[in-house]
Design a protein around this motif. Sequence first.
Motif, short mmCIF file in Angstrom:
data_model
loop_
_atom_site.label_atom_id
_atom_site.label_comp_id
_atom_site.label_asym_id
_atom_site.label_seq_id
_atom_site.Cartn_x
_atom_site.Cartn_y
_atom_site.Cartn_z
N GLN A 179 0.89 -1.19 -0.06
CA GLN A 179 0.14 0.09 -0.02
C GLN A 179 1.03 1.16 0.09
N ALA A 180 2.00 1.19 0.93
CA ALA A 180 2.73 2.38 0.75
C ALA A 180 3.34 2.76 -0.58
N VAL A 211 1.38 6.79 -6.84
CA VAL A 211 0.43 7.75 -7.06
C VAL A 211 0.84 9.40 -7.09
N ARG A 212 1.78 9.40 -6.01
CA ARG A 212 2.10 10.95 -5.69
C ARG A 212 3.46 10.84 -6.94
N ALA A 244 9.10 6.10 -1.42
CA ALA A 244 8.54 5.19 -0.53
C ALA A 244 9.77 5.21 0.41
N GLY A 245 11.03 5.53 0.33
CA GLY A 245 12.21 5.42 1.09
C GLY A 245 12.66 3.83 1.34
N VAL A 255 10.34 -2.99 -4.73
CA VAL A 255 9.27 -2.64 -5.44
C VAL A 255 9.11 -3.86 -6.39
N ARG A 256 10.19 -4.44 -7.04
CA ARG A 256 10.32 -5.55 -7.90
C ARG A 256 9.49 -6.84 -7.05
N HIS A 257 9.88 -6.79 -5.92
CA HIS A 257 9.50 -7.98 -5.25
C HIS A 257 7.85 -8.11 -5.21
#
Length: 197
Positions: free
Chosen positions: A17-18, A24-25, A44-45, A51-53
């Motif tokens: 979700q983060a 989106v941002r 997202a830090g 992200v790929r995971h």
Amino acid sequence: MSSSEAGGGHRRGGGRQALIEALVRVAARERLTQVTTRSVAAEAGVTHGLVRHHFGTLEAMIEEALAWAAAEAVIGSGLRAEGGDLAALASDLAVLIDEDPEHAAFQLEVILEARHREGLRERVQENYDAYHDVVAGSLARLGLPYDLDLARLVFAALNGLVINQLIFGRPEETERGLHWLRRLLEHERVEPSPDRA
């Protein structure tokens, strides 16, 4: 209330979700064509690999973010009207766009990019179909016929109001447009045309 307000600011972290909210941002701020898995990870830090995971591809993450942003818009705008009062239809639309324009801007970016990407175009069409179904259901609960053509027309008017407010601001113009849209629908509710009887 937007998700960022609920948490006291933009959440940082590696959950799905983060990452969706980070996408989106970034897309709303920099255009969808500029979004990469690295830019989302940086927002997202987290590491790029996370992200790929979670999503595998940027395309998969965009599709999931599109569905999430649309669901949030339905809830936040009052698009799913209950009861018999036409004033309930899209009652919070102007406030939603004024306070949290990122979701709408992201969806607009995806729609524009879908002109060039067939797979994305199919997802946007699915999104529009879902919006039309929500609007048709709302109109039926408000005493109008369940008619997808009418729902498409109403949604097109609402979508136009959103785009105008995204570009120019002026939520008061959105409210005036909503007032006239509801008046037109009230006329249809009171005096249905012969082919809808």
